[in-house]
Design a protein around this motif. Sequence first.
Motif, PDB file in Angstrom:
ATOM      1  N   PHE A 198      -6.063  -4.812  -1.259  1.00 20.40           N
ATOM      2  CA  PHE A 198      -4.978  -4.064  -1.917  1.00 20.40           C
ATOM      3  C   PHE A 198      -4.809  -4.546  -3.363  1.00 20.40           C
ATOM      4  CE2 PHE A 198      -0.494  -3.448  -3.095  1.00 20.40           C
ATOM      5  CZ  PHE A 198      -0.443  -2.070  -2.968  1.00 20.40           C
ATOM      6  N   ASN A 199      -4.736  -3.568  -4.251  1.00 23.53           N
ATOM      7  CA  ASN A 199      -4.554  -3.860  -5.678  1.00 23.53           C
ATOM      8  C   ASN A 199      -3.105  -3.564  -6.060  1.00 23.53           C
ATOM      9  OD1 ASN A 199      -4.633  -4.005  -8.443  1.00 23.53           O
ATOM     10  ND2 ASN A 199      -6.361  -2.587  -8.692  1.00 23.53           N
ATOM     11  N   LEU A 200      -2.384  -4.562  -6.505  1.00 23.13           N
ATOM     12  CA  LEU A 200      -0.971  -4.381  -6.867  1.00 23.13           C
ATOM     13  C   LEU A 200      -0.800  -3.386  -8.018  1.00 23.13           C
ATOM     14  CD1 LEU A 200       0.099  -8.123  -6.645  1.00 23.13           C
ATOM     15  CD2 LEU A 200       1.114  -6.283  -5.296  1.00 23.13           C
ATOM     16  N   LEU A 201      -1.896  -3.085  -8.702  1.00 20.30           N
ATOM     17  CA  LEU A 201      -1.814  -2.153  -9.823  1.00 20.30           C
ATOM     18  C   LEU A 201      -2.063  -0.698  -9.413  1.00 20.30           C
ATOM     19  CD1 LEU A 201      -1.345  -3.730 -12.465  1.00 20.30           C
ATOM     20  CD2 LEU A 201      -3.446  -2.695 -13.294  1.00 20.30           C
ATOM     21  N   MET A 202      -2.381  -0.512  -8.130  1.00 21.36           N
ATOM     22  CA  MET A 202      -2.678   0.852  -7.646  1.00 21.36           C
ATOM     23  C   MET A 202      -1.532   1.801  -7.945  1.00 21.36           C
ATOM     24  SD  MET A 202      -4.264   0.561  -3.912  1.00 21.36           S
ATOM     25  CE  MET A 202      -4.124   2.218  -3.348  1.00 21.36           C
ATOM     26  N   PRO A 203      -1.828   3.031  -8.396  1.00 26.25           N
ATOM     27  CA  PRO A 203      -0.728   3.953  -8.689  1.00 26.25           C
ATOM     28  C   PRO A 203       0.058   4.338  -7.440  1.00 26.25           C
ATOM     29  CG  PRO A 203      -2.870   4.988  -9.112  1.00 26.25           C
ATOM     30  CD  PRO A 203      -3.138   3.560  -8.769  1.00 26.25           C
ATOM     31  N   LYS A 204      -0.649   4.495  -6.303  1.00 25.97           N
ATOM     32  CA  LYS A 204       0.067   4.830  -5.060  1.00 25.97           C
ATOM     33  C   LYS A 204      -0.082   3.679  -4.083  1.00 25.97           C
ATOM     34  CE  LYS A 204       0.408   9.769  -4.887  1.00 25.97           C
ATOM     35  NZ  LYS A 204      -0.149  10.995  -4.430  1.00 25.97           N
ATOM     36  N   TRP A 205       1.020   3.252  -3.511  1.00 23.51           N
ATOM     37  CA  TRP A 205       0.951   2.140  -2.558  1.00 23.51           C
ATOM     38  C   TRP A 205       1.007   2.700  -1.138  1.00 23.51           C
ATOM     39  CZ3 TRP A 205       4.251  -2.755  -4.068  1.00 23.51           C
ATOM     40  CH2 TRP A 205       3.798  -3.254  -5.293  1.00 23.51           C
ATOM     41  N   PRO A 206      -0.077   2.537  -0.366  1.00 19.78           N
ATOM     42  CA  PRO A 206      -0.048   3.026   1.015  1.00 19.78           C
ATOM     43  C   PRO A 206       0.614   2.013   1.944  1.00 19.78           C
ATOM     44  CG  PRO A 206      -2.207   2.150   0.513  1.00 19.78           C
ATOM     45  CD  PRO A 206      -1.366   1.910  -0.700  1.00 19.78           C
ATOM     46  N   ILE A 207       1.757   1.484   1.517  1.00 21.26           N
ATOM     47  CA  ILE A 207       2.434   0.438   2.290  1.00 21.26           C
ATOM     48  C   ILE A 207       3.656   1.066   2.938  1.00 21.26           C
ATOM     49  CG2 ILE A 207       3.663  -1.780   2.119  1.00 21.26           C
ATOM     50  CD1 ILE A 207       0.969  -2.385   1.152  1.00 21.26           C
ATOM     51  N   LYS A 208       3.684   0.967   4.265  1.00 19.21           N
ATOM     52  CA  LYS A 208       4.831   1.562   4.962  1.00 19.21           C
ATOM     53  C   LYS A 208       5.737   0.460   5.480  1.00 19.21           C
ATOM     54  CE  LYS A 208       2.427   5.670   6.613  1.00 19.21           C
ATOM     55  NZ  LYS A 208       1.074   5.283   6.990  1.00 19.21           N
ATOM     56  N   GLY A 209       6.958   0.845   5.770  1.00 21.77           N
ATOM     57  CA  GLY A 209       7.869  -0.087   6.438  1.00 21.77           C
ATOM     58  C   GLY A 209       8.622  -0.974   5.475  1.00 21.77           C
ATOM     59  N   ARG A 210       9.474  -1.767   6.052  1.00 24.24           N
ATOM     60  CA  ARG A 210      10.322  -2.679   5.292  1.00 24.24           C
ATOM     61  C   ARG A 210       9.900  -4.118   5.568  1.00 24.24           C
ATOM     62  NH1 ARG A 210      15.400  -0.717   3.164  1.00 24.24           N
ATOM     63  NH2 ARG A 210      14.838   1.365   2.476  1.00 24.24           N
ATOM     64  N   PHE A 211      10.018  -4.931   4.541  1.00 18.67           N
ATOM     65  CA  PHE A 211       9.663  -6.340   4.700  1.00 18.67           C
ATOM     66  C   PHE A 211      10.907  -7.223   4.612  1.00 18.67           C
ATOM     67  CE2 PHE A 211       5.832  -4.274   3.170  1.00 18.67           C
ATOM     68  CZ  PHE A 211       4.918  -4.716   4.113  1.00 18.67           C
ATOM     69  N   ASP A 212      10.908  -8.248   5.447  1.00 19.73           N
ATOM     70  CA  ASP A 212      11.989  -9.219   5.397  1.00 19.73           C
ATOM     71  C   ASP A 212      11.650 -10.325   4.402  1.00 19.73           C
ATOM     72  OD1 ASP A 212      13.624  -8.045   7.594  1.00 19.73           O
ATOM     73  OD2 ASP A 212      11.714  -8.321   8.636  1.00 19.73           O
ATOM     74  N   ALA A 213      10.388 -10.411   4.070  1.00 11.53           N
ATOM     75  CA  ALA A 213       9.958 -11.368   3.045  1.00 11.53           C
ATOM     76  C   ALA A 213       8.705 -10.836   2.375  1.00 11.53           C
ATOM     77  CB  ALA A 213       9.669 -12.724   3.677  1.00 11.53           C
ATOM     78  N   ILE A 214       8.710 -10.855   1.050  1.00 10.48           N
ATOM     79  CA  ILE A 214       7.468 -10.560   0.312  1.00 10.48           C
ATOM     80  C   ILE A 214       7.098 -11.834  -0.441  1.00 10.48           C
ATOM     81  CG2 ILE A 214       6.394  -9.218  -1.527  1.00 10.48           C
ATOM     82  CD1 ILE A 214       8.173  -6.870  -0.818  1.00 10.48           C
ATOM     83  N   PHE A 215       5.901 -12.324  -0.165  1.00  6.83           N
ATOM     84  CA  PHE A 215       5.388 -13.454  -0.920  1.00  6.83           C
ATOM     85  C   PHE A 215       4.490 -12.893  -2.026  1.00  6.83           C
ATOM     86  CE2 PHE A 215       6.015 -17.729   1.112  1.00  6.83           C
ATOM     87  CZ  PHE A 215       7.057 -17.324   1.921  1.00  6.83           C
ATOM     88  N   CYS A 216       4.875 -13.157  -3.267  1.00  5.22           N
ATOM     89  CA  CYS A 216       4.042 -12.753  -4.395  1.00  5.22           C
ATOM     90  C   CYS A 216       4.003 -13.959  -5.322  1.00  5.22           C
ATOM     91  CB  CYS A 216       4.610 -11.521  -5.090  1.00  5.22           C
ATOM     92  SG  CYS A 216       3.499 -10.939  -6.388  1.00  5.22           S
TER      93      CYS A 216
END
Length: 281
Positions: A198-216
Amino acid sequence: MDREFVFRNEDFERIRKLIRDRVGISLTDKKRDLVYSRIARRLRALHLTEFSDYLDYLEQHEDETQDFINALTTNLTAFFRESHHFDYLAEAMQAQQAGTKRPFNIWSSACSTGEEAYSLAMTAIEAFACWDPPVRILATDVDTRVLEHAQSGIYDMERLAKLPDERVHRFFYKGRGARSGSARIRPEVQQLIRFRPFNLLMPKWPIKGRFDAIFCRNVMIYFDKATQYSILSRFHPLLSEQGLLYAGHSESFQHAADLFRSQGQTIFYPVRTNPSLRSNG
Ligand SMILES: C[S@@+](CC[C@H](N)C(=O)[O-])C[C@H]1O[C@@H](n2cnc3c(N)ncnc32)[C@H](O)[C@@H]1O
């Protein structure tokens, strides 16, 4: 300096633009030698002698793009790096689970060779004292080579040197014979994680759902402020009511104070237009 390959200023500028456009990494002038040594490997592999030939080749061969990206990412990581995040998370997971039946969702968004994601899984197993904790982890990275390593779950013993013996015995199988010197993560730990490119720069994010924690963690430092802001604005709606963003030790998002505020220890909470939402959890 005598170099094996012809590397001109305009080649560096072309590389700088290409990598910035593709993945967001901003290369300063100081990175010239690093770029040379990393891309020189691709020239060797392709039997080329000039950087300009390589860059022409890259433009004409889409399948070279991934190798180009893989060559320029910096993948330094470690198990339980910035360990206070895992202590905090253990408590957050337990607190959230007390009030809900859905799993605790975590995204390790620049997971490199997987140590961060496996540390999250080990934390979950410890926090719930079972091999099947109610925790799901998505682990992604733009570099497909490090993702392959992550997915294998095999590490040199030196990578485990800073882990307490108890964790090593509990979570890894040590290699024997020809495989001594390395260890494999137990499948029970691995099954909590899905690894995906997964590229964080992608124009469309195919990420579904909610996260309780995002590590970046330790990736935003490679991006300029505008790119950071755009990524933060996309993380924001993906966080659950009590969800938090965990950043690297030298990352601060004062320029995005309308989106995220620090709650200390490089942990950030999303700013909501209705502040009462956070306490309603
Ligand atoms: C220094 S490592 C950090 C690893 C881990 N998060 C940590 O803190 O230990 C940075 C990672 O970010 C990844 N990366 C760089 N640009 C990216 C992008 N545009 N999208 C996703 N990952 C990216 C790199 O491939 C690299 O594995």
